[in-house]
Enzyme design. Structure first.
Site, PDB file in Angstrom:
ATOM      1  N   LYS A 143      -2.084  -1.398  -3.950  1.00 41.56           N
ATOM      2  CA  LYS A 143      -2.976  -0.246  -3.876  1.00 41.56           C
ATOM      3  C   LYS A 143      -2.170   1.035  -3.906  1.00 41.56           C
ATOM      4  CE  LYS A 143      -5.915   1.939  -0.525  1.00 41.56           C
ATOM      5  NZ  LYS A 143      -6.353   1.964   0.830  1.00 41.56           N
ATOM      6  N   LYS A 152       0.856  -1.177   0.000  1.00 38.03           N
ATOM      7  CA  LYS A 152       0.000   0.000   0.000  1.00 38.03           C
ATOM      8  C   LYS A 152       0.894   1.229   0.000  1.00 38.03           C
ATOM      9  CE  LYS A 152      -3.536   2.432   2.634  1.00 38.03           C
ATOM     10  NZ  LYS A 152      -4.506   2.353   3.715  1.00 38.03           N
TER      11      LYS A 152
HETATM   12  C1  PBG Z   1      -7.524   3.180   5.610  1.00 38.80           C
HETATM   13  C2  PBG Z   1      -7.739   3.099   4.151  1.00 38.80           C
HETATM   14  C3  PBG Z   1      -7.551   4.088   3.167  1.00 38.80           C
HETATM   15  C4  PBG Z   1      -8.034   3.544   1.986  1.00 38.80           C
HETATM   16  C5  PBG Z   1      -8.428   2.246   2.253  1.00 38.80           C
HETATM   17  N1  PBG Z   1      -8.224   1.984   3.587  1.00 38.80           N
HETATM   18  C6  PBG Z   1      -7.089   5.490   3.270  1.00 38.80           C
HETATM   19  C7  PBG Z   1      -5.722   5.805   3.702  1.00 38.80           C
HETATM   20  O1  PBG Z   1      -4.857   4.957   3.832  1.00 38.80           O
HETATM   21  O2  PBG Z   1      -5.529   6.987   3.951  1.00 38.80           O
HETATM   22  C8  PBG Z   1      -8.115   4.249   0.659  1.00 38.80           C
HETATM   23  C9  PBG Z   1      -9.170   3.768  -0.266  1.00 38.80           C
HETATM   24  C10 PBG Z   1      -9.494   4.706  -1.370  1.00 38.80           C
HETATM   25  O3  PBG Z   1      -8.869   5.761  -1.567  1.00 38.80           O
HETATM   26  O4  PBG Z   1     -10.450   4.401  -2.119  1.00 38.80           O
HETATM   27  N2  PBG Z   1      -6.247   3.251   6.069  1.00 38.80           N
END
Ligand code: PBG
Length: 332
Positions: free
Chosen positions: A255, A202
């Site tokens: 992601k 991520k």
């Molecule tokens: C929580 C999380 C996030 C997303 C999924 N889980 C946001 C972040 O890490 O700030 C992003 C999903 C999206 O942008 O559609 N940590």
């Protein structure tokens, strides 16, 4: 107008032969989108009959449990196999206590969805950022997230989702060792069958902007660079995936998706494990904004984008377009 025979080239290979009709094109098509590779994210809040639009994500809403169940059932009817739930608690504190509340929006939604549609695959996002007053993904010491204390709490959150009936828990926090801790917590309580979808690679991305409005989870100071990955790295993504698999992840995720197609390909080719890609909020919002201006053909751009993610190697695509894309596929 007559074409002169003399101008004909002596070509043996003519790739255009395979592009002549739609039937021929579909015969040689290499990548197929199917509704069963989609997961539909839902934002669940408190209350009843709530449907609150999210300004930066047209078509996506914050939903109370009753409404979220309706949308989950509708998604299933569209052919989408599963949902990924995010929660908006009624209140927040510094340690995100309500994330593990058995009566929280996510836990309640899981119970109701499994009752309404037993074969729906229910995944839950496991993170503290929606539940902490400061919007960070863990428990703070000063401005630093304390890893191991956060992991212990995340394991309790995951357990509360499993107790409610979740099929998969999906830790998105990027703390070290959380997959192992969650696996252990689940197994100790007899939830061996509950799987883990780890947000393994991520990245610290600008494309989460709209999500933070949707989930009310923007950090109040600083950013997420101390735990989310540097967009410049790919070897590191492979190490993250390797560790999460070793710790017991059943499905690994990359992601965002579009700016990391190379990472998806490398992860799939190297590990040959079920691989998910998250087509995130900012990627969705860009298409929506361009379409609203009449600058792109939205259905085509949507299908092209999702096809690209699948072509890169994703088995599963988590996307706000899940239902719309499933409907396009059904109409073909
Ligand atoms: C929580 C999380 C996030 C997303 C999924 N889980 C946001 C972040 O890490 O700030 C992003 C999903 C999206 O942008 O559609 N940590």
């Amino acid at each position: 107008m007559a074409v002169k025979t003399a101008s004909r080239l002596a070509l043996v290979r003519r790739p255009r032969r395979l592009r002549r009709t739609e039937t021929i094109r579909s015969l040689v098509r290499e990548t197929h989108l199917r509704p069963d590779c989609f997961i539909y994210p839902l934002f669940v809040c408190d209350g009843r009959s709530v449907r609150r639009d999210i300004r930066s994500m047209p078509g996506v809403q914050q939903l109370s449990v009753d409404e979220a169940v309706k949308d989950a059932v509708a998604a299933r009817e569209d052919g989408v196999p599963g949902v990924l739930l995010f929660g908006l608690p009624p209140s927040k504190d510094t340690t995100g206590t309500l994330a593990a509340d058995p009566e929280g929006p996510v836990q309640s939604a899981v119970r109701e969805m499994k009752r309404a549609a037993p074969d729906l695959v229910v995944m839950t996002d496991v993170c503290l950022c929606e539940y902490t007053s400061h919007g960070h993904c863990g428990i703070l010491d000063g401005e630093e997230i304390v890893n191991d204390m956060t992991v212990a709490q995340l394991a309790q959150v995951a357990l509360s989702h499993a107790v409610a009936g979740a099929d998969f828990v999906a830790p998105s926090d990027m703390m070290d060792g959380r997959v192992a801790a969650i696996r252990q917590a689940l197994d100790e309580r007899g939830f061996e069958r509950v799987g883990i979808v780890s947000y393994a690679a991520k990245y610290c991305s600008a494309f989460y902007g709209p999500f933070r409005e949707a989930a009310d989870s923007a950090p109040q100071f600083g950013d997420r660079r101390s735990h989310q990955m540097d967009p410049a790295n790919v070897d590191e993504a492979l190490r993250e995936v390797e560790m999460d698999l070793a710790e017991g992840a059943d499905i690994v995720m990359v992601k965002p998706a579009l700016t990391y197609l190379d990472v998806i390909t490398r992860v799939k080719q190297r590990f040959q494990q079920p691989t998910a890609a998250y087509h995130v909020s900012g990627e969705y919002a860009m298409l929506k904004a361009a379409a609203a201006n009449g600058w792109i053909d939205e259905p085509r751009a949507m299908m092209e984008t999702l096809t690209a993610i699948r072509r890169a190697g994703a088995d599963i695509i988590i996307t706000y377009y899940a239902r719309a894309a499933a409907r396009v596929l059904a109409s073909r």
